[in-house]
Design an enzyme around this catalytic site. Structure first.
Site, PDB file in Angstrom:
ATOM      1  N   LYS A 260      37.629  37.320  36.837  1.00 35.73           N
ATOM      2  CA  LYS A 260      37.651  36.133  37.891  1.00 35.73           C
ATOM      3  C   LYS A 260      36.293  36.446  38.859  1.00 35.73           C
ATOM      4  O   LYS A 260      35.717  37.457  38.800  1.00 35.73           O
ATOM      5  CB  LYS A 260      38.906  36.615  38.846  1.00 35.73           C
ATOM      6  CG  LYS A 260      40.296  36.224  38.169  1.00 35.73           C
ATOM      7  CD  LYS A 260      41.366  36.502  39.078  1.00 35.73           C
ATOM      8  CE  LYS A 260      42.544  36.167  38.571  1.00 35.73           C
ATOM      9  NZ  LYS A 260      43.697  36.504  39.468  1.00 35.73           N
ATOM     10  N   HIS A 261      36.072  35.534  39.186  1.00 38.14           N
ATOM     11  CA  HIS A 261      34.806  35.697  40.384  1.00 38.14           C
ATOM     12  C   HIS A 261      35.068  35.990  41.587  1.00 38.14           C
ATOM     13  O   HIS A 261      36.078  35.564  42.233  1.00 38.14           O
ATOM     14  CB  HIS A 261      33.915  34.354  40.532  1.00 38.14           C
ATOM     15  CG  HIS A 261      32.394  34.367  40.904  1.00 38.14           C
ATOM     16  ND1 HIS A 261      32.227  34.713  42.180  1.00 38.14           N
ATOM     17  CD2 HIS A 261      31.373  34.341  40.228  1.00 38.14           C
ATOM     18  CE1 HIS A 261      31.041  34.758  42.377  1.00 38.14           C
ATOM     19  NE2 HIS A 261      30.566  34.485  41.250  1.00 38.14           N
ATOM     20  N   PRO A 262      34.561  36.993  42.034  1.00 32.77           N
ATOM     21  CA  PRO A 262      35.008  37.715  43.226  1.00 32.77           C
ATOM     22  C   PRO A 262      34.751  36.813  44.542  1.00 32.77           C
ATOM     23  O   PRO A 262      35.538  36.860  45.668  1.00 32.77           O
ATOM     24  CB  PRO A 262      34.195  38.973  43.471  1.00 32.77           C
ATOM     25  CG  PRO A 262      32.884  38.783  42.835  1.00 32.77           C
ATOM     26  CD  PRO A 262      33.487  37.711  41.638  1.00 32.77           C
ATOM     27  N   SER A 263      33.722  35.822  44.368  1.00 30.68           N
ATOM     28  CA  SER A 263      33.468  35.043  45.561  1.00 30.68           C
ATOM     29  C   SER A 263      33.726  33.513  45.381  1.00 30.68           C
ATOM     30  O   SER A 263      33.775  32.650  46.190  1.00 30.68           O
ATOM     31  CB  SER A 263      31.901  34.934  46.027  1.00 30.68           C
ATOM     32  OG  SER A 263      31.632  36.400  45.931  1.00 30.68           O
TER      33      SER A 263
ATOM     34  N   ARG B 131      43.869  32.944  46.943  1.00 33.29           N
ATOM     35  CA  ARG B 131      43.513  32.680  45.377  1.00 33.29           C
ATOM     36  C   ARG B 131      44.998  32.961  44.569  1.00 33.29           C
ATOM     37  O   ARG B 131      44.931  32.087  43.617  1.00 33.29           O
ATOM     38  CB  ARG B 131      42.617  33.978  44.943  1.00 33.29           C
ATOM     39  CG  ARG B 131      42.336  34.025  43.658  1.00 33.29           C
ATOM     40  CD  ARG B 131      41.524  35.334  43.083  1.00 33.29           C
ATOM     41  NE  ARG B 131      40.324  35.407  43.851  1.00 33.29           N
ATOM     42  CZ  ARG B 131      39.302  35.239  43.436  1.00 33.29           C
ATOM     43  NH1 ARG B 131      38.922  34.207  42.281  1.00 33.29           N
ATOM     44  NH2 ARG B 131      38.131  35.512  43.829  1.00 33.29           N
TER      45      ARG B 131
END
Length: 362
Positions: A223-226, A280
């Site tokens: 997953k992308h942290p941002s 999220r």
């Protein structure tokens, strides 16, 4: 022939970082004289999967000649001095200070070879409390903090390739080209230092600034942290697909065309990327529902129609057969080996790639 035809490079190199740099110079037509110790670059023994030879060595040493020298001997030092007389570039990744101890320190190089561009690759640079430490790829991955943001939630992980070495080699390559341009203008050589730690710290600027801004990155796997939604979802037939939504406009289109729920595009819990990241789990649950009712083929078709960026989660078997994979074939002492082509494609030039040398083969 190539844009660097006529350029002579002496490379006192081993392993990955410096050979990556000089392999790119070789691809562009430069003459690369690889200096190896009598027993050879130790990367020759890393594995035996490329026609019985090291995959690392076959990848990074095409188009070079190999000269074996014992640089501790007077004869070896004299031969190196002779080679440097006609050289444009010296690339080396010996231990810090080793070249100086051999009698080829910065003062001598500048005095005797004023047009020479020297690029020295080290682990931690020429100064600082760790300058004398040995440094290899995974050590720097750990020391720089890269491993702390790589992997899943339970434990840090190594990036799956020698990312520090490759990044350092690419940085050195760019610096050498800059120095060549400057020399073309001023006639002056250069002495360049590239530290593996500095390269990785530079590449880690975004997670570092997030940490210093009070939002320390967490390991979130694929997953992308941002950014959300930006991660892997499983279709009804078990195939994994990664999607990336880069803007709020794309989110609204995803909601309307893929989820069939246009109101979610304006729901305050999801309307902006910041709120989607904050929520999220809810965001990802909505996307998972959309995938659960479709096969991978159906999901990909619907996502492409909605103009959503995506990728299938593949592996090395998938890359080996990938329809977009471009290959080159190079000659080696054990026969031809095929592997991925360098990324840059020149519209007006068809590149050719020299053979991988046997130890001591000119």
């Amino acid at each position: 022939m190539g844009p660097l035809a006529g350029l002579k490079v002496v490379a006192i190199e081993q392993a990955v970082a410096a050979p990556f740099c000089t392999s790119r110079l070789a691809d562009a037509g430069a003459e690369i004289i690889k200096i190896e110790r009598p027993e050879g670059d130790f990367a020759r023994g890393y594995d035996d999967v490329a026609a019985g030879q090291s995959s690392y060595f076959v990848w990074l040493n095409r188009g070079k000649t190999s000269v074996t020298l014992d640089l501790r001997s007077d004869a070896g030092k004299a031969e190196l001095a002779k080679l440097l007389q006609g050289a444009d570039v010296l690339v080396q990744n010996l231990k810090r200070g080793a070249l100086d101890r051999l009698g080829f320190g910065p003062d001598r190089l500048e005095r005797d070879f004023p047009r020479l561009i020297t690029c020295s690759i080290t682990g931690y640079g020429d100064a600082g409390p760790m300058a004398d430490r040995k440094a290899y790829d995974l050590l720097i991955q750990a020391e720089s903090g890269l491993c702390s943001i790589t992997g899943g939630p339970t434990e840090p992980a190594r990036v799956g390739i020698s990312i520090v070495d490759i990044a350092t080699g690419a940085t050195a390559h760019a610096a050498v080209l800059e120095a060549l341009i400057r020399r073309g203008i001023t006639g002056k050589g250069a002495q360049i230092g590239v530290s593996m730690f500095d390269v990785m710290a530079d590449w880690l600027t975004v997670p570092l600034l997030n940490h210093e801004g009070g939002k320390t990155p967490q390991r979130v796997g694929m997953k992308h942290p941002s950014i959300a939604p930006y991660g892997v979802f499983t279709a009804a037939d078990g195939v994994q697909v990664l999607i990336s939504v880069q803007s709020d406009r794309e989110w609204r289109r995803l909601c309307a065309e893929f989820l069939g729920k246009p109101d979610l595009g304006h729901d305050p819990r999801f309307a902006t990327n910041v709120t989607r990241v904050t929520n999220r789990n809810l965001t990802d649950a909505l996307i998972a529902e959309g995938f659960a009712s479709r096969t991978a083929k159906e999901a990909i078709t619907a996502l492409l129609e909605a103009d959503v960026a995506l990728a299938t989660v593949t592996d090395m078997a998938g890359l080996s057969e990938h329809p977009h994979l471009r290959r080159i074939t190079v000659d080696t002492p054990n026969g031809p080996v095929s592997y991925p082509a360098p990324a840059a494609v020149w519209a007006d030039e068809e590149r050719s790639y020299g053979p991988v040398p046997a130890l001591g083969e000119a």
